[in-house]
Design a protein around this motif. Sequence first.
Motif, PDB file in Angstrom:
ATOM      1  N   GLY A 152      10.762 -49.418  53.568  1.00 56.88           N
ATOM      2  CA  GLY A 152      11.325 -48.190  54.093  1.00 56.88           C
ATOM      3  C   GLY A 152      10.318 -47.140  54.503  1.00 56.88           C
ATOM      4  O   GLY A 152       9.227 -47.044  53.973  1.00 56.88           O
ATOM      5  N   LYS A 153      10.758 -46.354  55.478  1.00 59.25           N
ATOM      6  CA  LYS A 153      10.059 -45.140  55.916  1.00 59.25           C
ATOM      7  C   LYS A 153      10.923 -43.990  55.398  1.00 59.25           C
ATOM      8  O   LYS A 153      12.115 -43.888  55.720  1.00 59.25           O
ATOM      9  N   ILE A 154      10.349 -43.129  54.584  1.00 60.09           N
ATOM     10  CA  ILE A 154      11.113 -42.049  53.959  1.00 60.09           C
ATOM     11  C   ILE A 154      11.569 -41.056  55.026  1.00 60.09           C
ATOM     12  O   ILE A 154      10.776 -40.583  55.832  1.00 60.09           O
ATOM     13  N   THR A 155      12.877 -40.775  55.025  1.00 63.20           N
ATOM     14  CA  THR A 155      13.428 -39.809  55.977  1.00 63.20           C
ATOM     15  C   THR A 155      13.693 -38.456  55.313  1.00 63.20           C
ATOM     16  O   THR A 155      13.650 -37.432  55.973  1.00 63.20           O
ATOM     17  N   ARG A 156      13.974 -38.478  53.994  1.00 63.83           N
ATOM     18  CA  ARG A 156      14.137 -37.206  53.287  1.00 63.83           C
ATOM     19  C   ARG A 156      14.101 -37.439  51.778  1.00 63.83           C
ATOM     20  O   ARG A 156      14.342 -38.530  51.288  1.00 63.83           O
ATOM     21  N   ILE A 157      13.810 -36.345  51.094  1.00 69.62           N
ATOM     22  CA  ILE A 157      13.827 -36.303  49.633  1.00 69.62           C
ATOM     23  C   ILE A 157      14.888 -35.296  49.228  1.00 69.62           C
ATOM     24  O   ILE A 157      14.907 -34.166  49.725  1.00 69.62           O
ATOM     25  N   ASN A 158      15.785 -35.720  48.360  1.00 73.54           N
ATOM     26  CA  ASN A 158      16.774 -34.811  47.776  1.00 73.54           C
ATOM     27  C   ASN A 158      16.283 -34.498  46.369  1.00 73.54           C
ATOM     28  O   ASN A 158      16.424 -35.313  45.463  1.00 73.54           O
ATOM     29  N   SER A 159      15.690 -33.353  46.202  1.00 73.71           N
ATOM     30  CA  SER A 159      15.008 -33.037  44.947  1.00 73.71           C
ATOM     31  C   SER A 159      15.921 -32.436  43.873  1.00 73.71           C
ATOM     32  O   SER A 159      15.466 -32.190  42.757  1.00 73.71           O
ATOM     33  N   ASP A 160      17.191 -32.217  44.181  1.00 65.84           N
ATOM     34  CA  ASP A 160      18.089 -31.557  43.217  1.00 65.84           C
ATOM     35  C   ASP A 160      18.111 -32.259  41.860  1.00 65.84           C
ATOM     36  O   ASP A 160      18.043 -31.608  40.817  1.00 65.84           O
ATOM     37  N   TYR A 161      18.229 -33.585  41.880  1.00 58.29           N
ATOM     38  CA  TYR A 161      18.300 -34.345  40.622  1.00 58.29           C
ATOM     39  C   TYR A 161      17.003 -34.182  39.831  1.00 58.29           C
ATOM     40  O   TYR A 161      17.022 -33.906  38.626  1.00 58.29           O
ATOM     41  N   LEU A 162      15.858 -34.310  40.511  1.00 62.36           N
ATOM     42  CA  LEU A 162      14.570 -34.149  39.843  1.00 62.36           C
ATOM     43  C   LEU A 162      14.427 -32.737  39.280  1.00 62.36           C
ATOM     44  O   LEU A 162      13.966 -32.545  38.148  1.00 62.36           O
ATOM     45  N   GLU A 163      14.831 -31.749  40.067  1.00 64.49           N
ATOM     46  CA  GLU A 163      14.728 -30.359  39.615  1.00 64.49           C
ATOM     47  C   GLU A 163      15.609 -30.102  38.397  1.00 64.49           C
ATOM     48  O   GLU A 163      15.211 -29.374  37.480  1.00 64.49           O
ATOM     49  N   SER A 164      16.790 -30.725  38.363  1.00 67.83           N
ATOM     50  CA  SER A 164      17.660 -30.525  37.197  1.00 67.83           C
ATOM     51  C   SER A 164      17.031 -31.154  35.949  1.00 67.83           C
ATOM     52  O   SER A 164      17.117 -30.584  34.856  1.00 67.83           O
ATOM     53  N   LEU A 165      16.378 -32.292  36.110  1.00 65.30           N
ATOM     54  CA  LEU A 165      15.690 -32.897  34.967  1.00 65.30           C
ATOM     55  C   LEU A 165      14.528 -32.012  34.511  1.00 65.30           C
ATOM     56  O   LEU A 165      14.338 -31.794  33.309  1.00 65.30           O
ATOM     57  N   LEU A 166      13.755 -31.500  35.468  1.00 67.19           N
ATOM     58  CA  LEU A 166      12.640 -30.610  35.125  1.00 67.19           C
ATOM     59  C   LEU A 166      13.136 -29.347  34.429  1.00 67.19           C
ATOM     60  O   LEU A 166      12.537 -28.888  33.449  1.00 67.19           O
ATOM     61  N   ASP A 167      14.235 -28.783  34.923  1.00 66.03           N
ATOM     62  CA  ASP A 167      14.799 -27.567  34.323  1.00 66.03           C
ATOM     63  C   ASP A 167      15.247 -27.815  32.885  1.00 66.03           C
ATOM     64  O   ASP A 167      15.296 -26.887  32.082  1.00 66.03           O
ATOM     65  N   ASN A 168      15.575 -29.067  32.572  1.00 64.03           N
ATOM     66  CA  ASN A 168      15.995 -29.422  31.215  1.00 64.03           C
ATOM     67  C   ASN A 168      14.850 -29.996  30.383  1.00 64.03           C
ATOM     68  O   ASN A 168      15.074 -30.669  29.377  1.00 64.03           O
ATOM     69  N   GLU A 169      13.611 -29.733  30.843  1.00 68.59           N
ATOM     70  CA  GLU A 169      12.397 -30.069  30.092  1.00 68.59           C
ATOM     71  C   GLU A 169      12.089 -31.558  30.021  1.00 68.59           C
ATOM     72  O   GLU A 169      11.388 -32.007  29.113  1.00 68.59           O
ATOM     73  N   TYR A 170      12.590 -32.343  30.976  1.00 67.42           N
ATOM     74  CA  TYR A 170      12.270 -33.776  31.019  1.00 67.42           C
ATOM     75  C   TYR A 170      11.178 -34.057  32.042  1.00 67.42           C
ATOM     76  O   TYR A 170      10.969 -33.277  32.976  1.00 67.42           O
TER      77      TYR A 170
END
Length: 197
Positions: A152-170
């Motif tokens: 694959g060639k990356i077309t976009r990153i949806n960072s919401d899930y990652l940000e929610s994990l980071l916000d919860n200290e993971y």
Amino acid sequence: MKYARDSRPSVSNEQTAQLLFEALPWIKNLTGKTVVIKYGGSAMVDEQLRADVMGDILLLKIIGVKLVLVHGGGAAINETLKHYDLPATFLDGQRVTTPEVMDIVREVLVGKVNQELVAAINEHGSVAVGVSGSDAGTIIADQLDPNLGRVGKITRINSDYLESLLDNEYIPVVATVAQGEDGGFYNVNADVAAGHI
């Protein structure tokens, strides 16, 4: 420096204080920031190096750095392909990923390598969460080249899930399997994925 029985150098209190003094501006600058680390190569196969990297990751977390760990697993994929008597084929440095090979890529990256990395970090506390790039549409990709198959060639990153994990200290530990615009899965380069994230 003297070496203790566990073959780590012993450091005097003065040396420790000096080291911390020199590191303080760096620590101050990074605390609260998000850092994306691409993990791969020899650090994945050398057990001592892996343990050292996991220790460094935990140290960064302790000082308040928000971390995202992105990994590949080419050597583990090659080993599994060999186990199934399938060839590891490359074109211009990219793995040719047939649908059958894509199933193995998913099995190895998400089911083996990712879980091993999460377990290695979590030996020191439950701070890491395994993530496939296809989870919650985190990494979206299109086909890079028909001759490469499911690469694959990356077309976009949806960072919401990652940000929610980071916000919860993971610490999100991301396997580089992307969700395809076509509904399937794509194998994406870990260096490229880390750069996009």
